[in-house]
Design a protein around this motif. Structure first.
Motif, PDB file in Angstrom:
ATOM      1  N   SER A   8      18.126 -45.525  76.117  1.00 51.83           N
ATOM      2  CA  SER A   8      18.549 -44.357  75.362  1.00 51.83           C
ATOM      3  C   SER A   8      19.166 -44.696  74.014  1.00 51.83           C
ATOM      4  O   SER A   8      19.409 -43.811  73.210  1.00 51.83           O
ATOM      5  CB  SER A   8      19.545 -43.538  76.188  1.00 51.83           C
ATOM      6  OG  SER A   8      20.680 -44.313  76.492  1.00 51.83           O
ATOM      7  N   LYS A  10      19.357 -46.056  70.259  1.00 53.19           N
ATOM      8  CA  LYS A  10      18.476 -46.266  69.118  1.00 53.19           C
ATOM      9  C   LYS A  10      18.695 -47.664  68.549  1.00 53.19           C
ATOM     10  O   LYS A  10      19.814 -48.038  68.215  1.00 53.19           O
ATOM     11  CB  LYS A  10      18.751 -45.215  68.041  1.00 53.19           C
ATOM     12  CG  LYS A  10      17.887 -45.351  66.804  1.00 53.19           C
ATOM     13  CD  LYS A  10      18.254 -44.299  65.777  1.00 53.19           C
ATOM     14  CE  LYS A  10      17.402 -44.445  64.518  1.00 53.19           C
ATOM     15  NZ  LYS A  10      17.796 -43.447  63.485  1.00 53.19           N
ATOM     16  N   LYS A  11      17.624 -48.431  68.443  1.00 52.55           N
ATOM     17  CA  LYS A  11      17.729 -49.798  67.927  1.00 52.55           C
ATOM     18  C   LYS A  11      17.383 -49.821  66.444  1.00 52.55           C
ATOM     19  O   LYS A  11      16.349 -49.296  66.032  1.00 52.55           O
ATOM     20  CB  LYS A  11      16.792 -50.731  68.698  1.00 52.55           C
ATOM     21  CG  LYS A  11      16.905 -52.189  68.273  1.00 52.55           C
ATOM     22  CD  LYS A  11      16.133 -53.099  69.205  1.00 52.55           C
ATOM     23  CE  LYS A  11      14.641 -52.911  69.095  1.00 52.55           C
ATOM     24  NZ  LYS A  11      13.900 -53.908  69.876  1.00 52.55           N
ATOM     25  N   GLU A 151      23.837 -46.343  68.894  1.00 51.93           N
ATOM     26  CA  GLU A 151      22.927 -47.147  68.092  1.00 51.93           C
ATOM     27  C   GLU A 151      23.154 -48.628  68.380  1.00 51.93           C
ATOM     28  O   GLU A 151      24.303 -49.061  68.540  1.00 51.93           O
ATOM     29  CB  GLU A 151      23.164 -46.917  66.585  1.00 51.93           C
ATOM     30  CG  GLU A 151      22.866 -45.538  66.109  1.00 51.93           C
ATOM     31  CD  GLU A 151      23.234 -45.350  64.642  1.00 51.93           C
ATOM     32  OE1 GLU A 151      22.985 -44.271  64.106  1.00 51.93           O
ATOM     33  OE2 GLU A 151      23.795 -46.310  64.036  1.00 51.93           O
TER      34      GLU A 151
END
Length: 223
Positions: A8, A10-11, A151
């Motif tokens: 879940s 964000k990379k 993130e």
């Protein structure tokens, strides 16, 4: 610091070199990983490679040729560090425990490798003392981005750049193993010291930038 094992989050990877290296590994190496192998097993392989690099670096007191083992261990750690996340995501085996295991092995490797290098005859422990904590601080900051911003933010100078610097100091120490290249204010400066200084300047800048950026974002959330 490698790919987080949570789907879940964000990379964000600013480094094109890191992105390209990961994609190369996923395409050309990832498919050959046995189906029975778990992400934690891949992480453990990387941890053992890192431990091998640390031991070989300490053994350079005996011979600078042990740096060959250092380089091999660093490369094993780097490759496994990127592939454990790939295995976790591609096989739906992501876990918080795996992410923590990945993080802590990365921090331990980088910290103790730099300490081992500082204790070798090829670098100054006083200078390495400033380098050893940086990777851990960046990883802790990255984990806070995950917790508070959802993130996974890689620094612009990421894992592959750090590992390349480790390999560079090992190779150059093998080449310039005869002693200091010059003396500054009574301190013997080795070739590795020069590389560490060059690498530390942008790394410290990136560490501070990420910390300030996160602080500002958290302050904005409080408003």
């Amino acid at each position: 610091m490698s790919t987080t094992k949570t789907n879940s989050v964000k990379k964000i990877i600013p480094s094109k070199l890191e992105t390209g290296f990961q994609q190369f590994l996923y395409k050309h190496v990832g498919k050959y990983i046995p189906a029975s192998m778990t992400p934690n097993q891949v992480t453990m392989i990387g941890a053992l490679g890192g431990l091998f690099a640390i031991i070989c670096t300490l053994l350079t007191h005996i011979s600078f040729w042990f740096f060959i083992g250092t380089i091999v261990g660093i490369l094993v750690h780097l490759i496994a560090d990127d592939l454990d996340g790939y295995v976790a995501r591609s096989r739906n085996m992501s876990s918080q425990a795996g992410a923590y295991f990945d993080l802590i092995t990365d921090v331990l490797f980088s910290t103790f490798f730099l300490v081992a290098f500082g204790l070798s005859p090829y670098a100054s422990i006083e200078l390495v003392a400033f380098a050893a904590p940086v990777y851990g601080i960046i990883n802790v900051t990255a984990m806070n981005y995950i917790i508070y911003c959802n993130e996974f933010l890689f620094p612009r100078i990421g894992p592959i750049e750090a590992h390349m610097m480790y390999v560079a100091v090992a190779i150059l120490s093998m080449i310039f193993h005869t002693g200091p290249i010059f003396i500054l204010f009574g301190f013997e400066i080795m070739i590795a010291d020069v590389i560490v200084i060059v690498g530390l300047i942008p790394t410290y800048y990136e560490m501070i930038r990420l910390e300030v950026q996160l602080f500002r974002r958290l302050k904005e959330k409080e408003k």
